[in-house]
Motif scaffolding. Structure first.
Motif, short mmCIF file in Angstrom:
data_model
loop_
_atom_site.label_atom_id
_atom_site.label_comp_id
_atom_site.label_asym_id
_atom_site.label_seq_id
_atom_site.Cartn_x
_atom_site.Cartn_y
_atom_site.Cartn_z
N ARG A 75 0.84 -1.20 0.00
CA ARG A 75 0.00 0.00 0.00
C ARG A 75 0.88 1.25 0.00
O ARG A 75 1.99 1.23 0.52
N HIS A 76 0.35 2.32 -0.57
CA HIS A 76 1.01 3.63 -0.65
C HIS A 76 2.25 3.60 -1.55
O HIS A 76 3.08 4.50 -1.48
N HIS A 77 2.37 2.57 -2.37
CA HIS A 77 3.47 2.44 -3.33
C HIS A 77 2.91 1.92 -4.66
O HIS A 77 1.80 1.40 -4.71
N TYR A 78 3.70 2.03 -5.70
CA TYR A 78 3.35 1.40 -6.98
C TYR A 78 4.60 0.74 -7.54
O TYR A 78 5.72 1.08 -7.18
N CYS A 79 4.38 -0.23 -8.42
CA CYS A 79 5.49 -1.02 -8.98
C CYS A 79 5.25 -1.26 -10.46
O CYS A 79 4.49 -2.16 -10.84
N PRO A 80 5.87 -0.47 -11.34
CA PRO A 80 5.77 -0.78 -12.77
C PRO A 80 6.52 -2.08 -13.08
O PRO A 80 7.31 -2.55 -12.26
N ALA A 81 6.27 -2.64 -14.23
CA ALA A 81 6.97 -3.87 -14.63
C ALA A 81 8.48 -3.64 -14.55
O ALA A 81 8.98 -2.57 -14.90
N GLY A 82 9.21 -4.62 -14.02
CA GLY A 82 10.66 -4.53 -13.92
C GLY A 82 11.15 -3.87 -12.63
O GLY A 82 12.33 -3.55 -12.52
N SER A 83 10.26 -3.68 -11.65
CA SER A 83 10.66 -3.01 -10.40
C SER A 83 11.49 -3.92 -9.52
O SER A 83 11.21 -5.11 -9.39
N PHE A 84 12.52 -3.35 -8.90
CA PHE A 84 13.28 -4.09 -7.89
C PHE A 84 13.06 -3.50 -6.50
O PHE A 84 13.56 -4.01 -5.51
N CYS B 159 4.21 6.53 -3.63
CA CYS B 159 3.27 7.34 -4.41
C CYS B 159 3.41 8.81 -4.08
O CYS B 159 3.69 9.17 -2.92
N PRO B 160 3.20 9.68 -5.05
CA PRO B 160 3.23 11.11 -4.76
C PRO B 160 2.07 11.48 -3.82
O PRO B 160 1.06 10.79 -3.78
N PHE B 161 2.23 12.57 -3.10
CA PHE B 161 1.24 12.95 -2.09
C PHE B 161 -0.14 13.19 -2.69
O PHE B 161 -1.14 13.04 -2.02
N PHE B 162 -0.21 13.57 -3.96
CA PHE B 162 -1.49 13.91 -4.58
C PHE B 162 -2.20 12.70 -5.20
O PHE B 162 -3.29 12.83 -5.73
N ALA B 163 -1.60 11.53 -5.15
CA ALA B 163 -2.18 10.34 -5.79
C ALA B 163 -2.86 9.44 -4.77
O ALA B 163 -2.50 9.43 -3.60
N GLY B 164 -3.86 8.72 -5.21
CA GLY B 164 -4.54 7.75 -4.35
C GLY B 164 -3.90 6.38 -4.52
O GLY B 164 -3.99 5.77 -5.57
N CYS B 165 -3.25 5.93 -3.47
CA CYS B 165 -2.55 4.65 -3.54
C CYS B 165 -2.86 3.81 -2.30
O CYS B 165 -1.96 3.29 -1.64
N ASP B 166 -4.13 3.70 -1.98
CA ASP B 166 -4.51 2.98 -0.76
C ASP B 166 -4.56 1.47 -0.95
O ASP B 166 -4.60 0.73 0.02
N ALA B 167 -4.57 1.00 -2.18
CA ALA B 167 -4.64 -0.44 -2.44
C ALA B 167 -3.24 -1.03 -2.60
O ALA B 167 -2.28 -0.32 -2.88
N ARG C 21 -0.74 -3.81 -4.68
CA ARG C 21 -0.55 -4.29 -6.05
C ARG C 21 -0.94 -3.27 -7.11
O ARG C 21 -1.67 -3.56 -8.05
N LEU C 22 -0.44 -2.07 -6.97
CA LEU C 22 -0.67 -1.04 -7.98
C LEU C 22 0.50 -1.00 -8.95
O LEU C 22 1.67 -1.03 -8.54
N ALA C 23 0.20 -0.91 -10.24
CA ALA C 23 1.24 -0.79 -11.25
C ALA C 23 1.60 0.66 -11.51
O ALA C 23 2.68 0.97 -11.99
N ALA C 24 0.68 1.58 -11.16
CA ALA C 24 0.90 3.02 -11.36
C ALA C 24 0.08 3.75 -10.30
O ALA C 24 -0.92 3.22 -9.80
N PRO C 25 0.47 4.98 -9.95
CA PRO C 25 -0.33 5.73 -8.98
C PRO C 25 -1.68 6.09 -9.58
O PRO C 25 -1.80 6.31 -10.79
#
Length: 148
Positions: free
Chosen positions: A112-121, A126-134, A136-140
């Motif tokens: 939660r509060h992060h995102y992981c595009p393909a190829g992430s290590f 997430c930026p403060f203005f994005a909703g990232c409460d879930a 397994r996010l690929a993008a904010p």
């Protein structure tokens, strides 16, 4: 006649299981290190009951995430007769919404509060203005922020 060649080693005589963190192209005798962001982690050997053949079990290799171009077929190791998984046959990047800290690690769901595009290590905060409460996010999720 039964498919007795189902358990043949597709990687050649004397081939051993490919170690985590490396990929082992079919037909080659060497293994190649995977780059950061790749999913070259360990597989597990699953026994599946198969009543339609003489053998009571068939074996399948599985990974924590779907790896394209990698066979799930287990084989009998020519060196000691054990049933093993071949490992990763191609370098495959970690799928989106997951990250792999090292190529030898199994991909981990993005927190939660992060995102992981393909190829992430590592997960990206997430930026403060994005909703990232879930998880397994690929993008904010910037649509939530834009509508507020």
């Amino acid at each position: 006649d039964d498919d007795d060649d189902d358990d043949e080693n597709p990687y050649g005589i004397g081939a051993a299981q490919c170690p985590p963190g490396l990929f082992c192209p079919q037909g080659f005798v060497c293994s190649v290190p995977c780059l950061f962001g790749a999913a070259c982690g360990p597989s597990s050997l699953d026994a599946i009951t198969n009543a339609s053949k003489k053998r009571s079990y068939t074996y399948h290799c599985s990974w924590p995430v779907d790896l394209k171009h990698t066979s799930g077929r287990a084989y009998v190791d020519d060196l000691d007769g054990s049933i093993v998984c071949p490992g990763v046959a191609y370098e495959t990047i970690s799928p989106e919404a997951y990250y792999a800290p090292t190529p030898a690690d199994a991909p981990i769901p993005c927190p939660r509060h992060h995102y992981c595009p393909a190829g992430s290590f590592e997960p990206i905060r997430c930026p403060f203005f994005a909703g990232c409460d879930a998880e397994r996010l690929a993008a904010p999720n910037v649509h939530i922020a834009a509508s507020a």
